[in-house]
Enzyme design. Structure first.
Site, mmCIF file in Angstrom:
data_model
loop_
_atom_site.group_PDB
_atom_site.id
_atom_site.type_symbol
_atom_site.label_atom_id
_atom_site.label_comp_id
_atom_site.label_asym_id
_atom_site.label_seq_id
_atom_site.Cartn_x
_atom_site.Cartn_y
_atom_site.Cartn_z
ATOM 1 N N SER A 113 -4.007 9.011 0.906
ATOM 2 C CA SER A 113 -3.290 7.744 0.850
ATOM 3 C C SER A 113 -2.165 7.827 -0.182
ATOM 4 C CB SER A 113 -4.274 6.614 0.565
ATOM 5 O OG SER A 113 -3.784 5.413 1.070
ATOM 6 N N GLN A 127 4.160 1.335 7.618
ATOM 7 C CA GLN A 127 4.593 0.557 6.449
ATOM 8 C C GLN A 127 6.091 0.766 6.277
ATOM 9 O OE1 GLN A 127 3.097 1.772 2.545
ATOM 10 N NE2 GLN A 127 3.563 -0.249 1.687
ATOM 11 N N HIS A 167 -9.842 4.686 6.891
ATOM 12 C CA HIS A 167 -8.855 5.285 5.989
ATOM 13 C C HIS A 167 -9.560 6.114 4.912
ATOM 14 C CE1 HIS A 167 -5.102 5.792 4.002
ATOM 15 N NE2 HIS A 167 -5.256 4.879 3.072
HETATM 16 C C1 MCU Z 1 -1.248 4.894 2.621
HETATM 17 O O1 MCU Z 1 -1.103 4.719 1.234
HETATM 18 C C2 MCU Z 1 -1.073 3.438 0.629
HETATM 19 C C3 MCU Z 1 -0.126 2.499 1.319
HETATM 20 O O2 MCU Z 1 1.198 3.040 1.298
HETATM 21 C C4 MCU Z 1 -0.138 1.160 0.621
HETATM 22 O O3 MCU Z 1 0.666 0.223 1.316
HETATM 23 C C5 MCU Z 1 -1.528 0.612 0.480
HETATM 24 O O4 MCU Z 1 -1.503 -0.529 -0.365
HETATM 25 O O5 MCU Z 1 -2.344 1.553 -0.136
HETATM 26 C C6 MCU Z 1 -2.467 2.790 0.527
HETATM 27 C C7 MCU Z 1 -3.443 3.524 -0.323
HETATM 28 O O6 MCU Z 1 -3.069 4.194 -1.274
HETATM 29 O O7 MCU Z 1 -4.740 3.296 -0.094
HETATM 30 C C8 MCU Z 1 -5.719 3.866 -0.941
#
Ligand code: MCU
Length: 432
Positions: free
Chosen positions: A229, A270, A359
């Site tokens: 992420s 996003q 996720h």
């Molecule tokens: C996918 O990574 C991020 C994403 O870009 C954000 O919008 C969200 O808030 O958090 C994701 C993440 O890091 O989840 C752990």
């Protein structure tokens, strides 16, 4: 007169250094060692950034230099990569400074401590270490913030786990004018460098400390990096910006990670402005491109290509459009063209063929390729060949995104042209 001789000598030694470290060493029945001995082996390349660049709704040609000529040999990639790095730093990530004047620290069986200082400012951060069983020294994988490839599998595959807290180096939640963490303590809280490059700088300083530790616990030339992420974005950029990293493993990185910026709007991932505004992951300069990625002279397929010929294992989730998995697969396909041209097509893996849509889930489909990638790139064993494996629901089509072809690059001779800061041009040619 003397001055230009010195320039020529410097160019010659840089050329030799560059050719030496760009060589791929292959031992019988063993995998290729592809890491460089230095963080940035393009540091000697003279890069002149253009004042403006043309708008391009498709992916910029990774093989065409800023001056419009195309590279023709594999050795040309070193300085072409340096151009891409400069473009990415200027427009996307912000500057990742080279090793600061003071980097000291310690490596023990359970902790790495890093002390950094620059221009009278200093900071310290540390990371915990978990060794695998057996006798060291061991390769290691830096795992961002506890979210990354499965740590039990990493250790079972013979690599140590370095648990890195990126927030110690660059905090989230601060706003762009008041950035905090060890990086910003050294370079200033109004630094335009974004968190991803700052976090990458922290990983590079960990590798510096491993290098200077004498290599009794961890090996300095066998470091991987992973994260999921936001930490997948971070792990990706760490591998892009440090050529000592032998294996880069971003997971479900989403916007600001692997997905091509140009594809994000159409895929419903996003948005660039959302990612830019959520946290200062991107450098400040990216703010002018969030509504117009076609104006960017770089895209992430070139960042993928910057990892070449080193190991890259991109894991992605095809079940969440917000993560931009189709755009990520296009980045992998585009970057894989550079891997192929360098004769390293088997060093990149893209894998989104997974059933569990949660996720950052721990996925059984990734266990075997994770073990195989660690064996090949961190332990120099096994005969794994990477490939692009896209889930049928998130299949990218590179031909829609490019108007360039992939050249056949010659093996040599190595030709490097260094342009001095005035009008004198020094050319150095070495044959390897
Ligand atoms: C996918 O990574 C991020 C994403 O870009 C954000 O919008 C969200 O808030 O958090 C994701 C993440 O890091 O989840 C752990």
């Amino acid at each position: 007169r003397t001055r230009w001789t010195a320039v020529a000598l410097a160019a010659a030694s840089l050329t030799l250094a560059g050719s030496a470290i760009a060589l791929t060493r292959t031992a019988p029945a063993e995998a290729a060692v592809t890491v460089a001995a230095v963080e940035d082996d393009g540091a000697g390349c003279q890069v002149t950034l253009p004042g403006s660049t043309p708008s391009n709704s498709r992916l910029p040609d990774p093989f065409t230099r800023i001056d419009g000529t195309r590279i023709t040999s594999k050795s040309d990639w070193r300085c072409r990569r340096a151009e891409i790095r400069e473009l990415a730093e200027r427009h996307v990530l912000g500057d990742k400074p080279a090793k600061p004047t003071g980097v000291t620290g310690t490596v023990s069986s359970d902790r790495i401590t890093v002390n950094v200082s620059h221009n009278g400012r200093s900071a310290t951060f540390s990371a915990s270490v978990q060794l695998p069983s057996g006798t060291g020294p061991f390769p290691a994988v830096v795992v961002y913030g506890g979210f990354g490839a499965d740590t039990a599998t990493i250790r079972a595959a013979g690599a140590a786990v370095i648990s890195y807290d990126p927030y110690a180096v660059g905090q989230e939640g601060t706003g762009r004018g008041n950035k905090q963490g060890a990086f910003y303590t050294l370079y200033g809280n109004t630094s335009s460098t974004g968190l991803l490059a700052a976090w990458a700088w922290g990983v590079s300083r960990i590798i510096d400390v491993i290098e200077s530790s004498g290599g009794t616990v961890l090996k300095a030339d066998a470091t991987g990096v992973t994260g999921c992420s936001r930490f997948g974005k971070g792990a990706f950029i760490a591998g892009v910006l440090d050529q000592r990293i032998g294996l880069t493993m971003p997971i479900e990185s989403g916007t600001a990670g692997v997905p091509i910026y140009r594809g994000v709007p159409g895929e419903g991932a996003q948005s660039l402005s959302s990612a830019y505004g959520e946290q200062p992951w991107f450098g400040d300069a990216f703010g002018s491109f969030t509504g117009n990625p076609a104006a960017l002279p770089v895209d992430t397929h070139q960042l993928v290509a910057m990892v070449a010929p080193r190991g890259l294992f991109v894991m992605d989730n095809p079940h969440i459009a917000n993560l931009g998995p189709r755009s990520a697969s296009v980045a992998a396909l585009g970057g894989a063209e550079v891997y192929k041209a360098l004769g390293a097509g088997g060093n990149i893996t893209y894998h989104s063929n997974v059933s569990n849509g949660s996720h950052c889930a721990n996925r059984p489909e990734w266990t075997a390729p994770l073990q195989q990638n660690i064996a090949k790139f961190l332990r120099n064993s096994g005969s794994y060949t990477g490939s692009i494996q896209m889930h049928s629901s998130a299949t990218g089509n590179l031909s829609q995104w490019r108007d360039w072809t992939t050249p056949t690059l010659s093996d040599g001779p190595t030709t490097t042209t260094t342009t001095s800061t005035t009008t004198t041009t020094t050319s150095t040619t070495t044959t390897t």
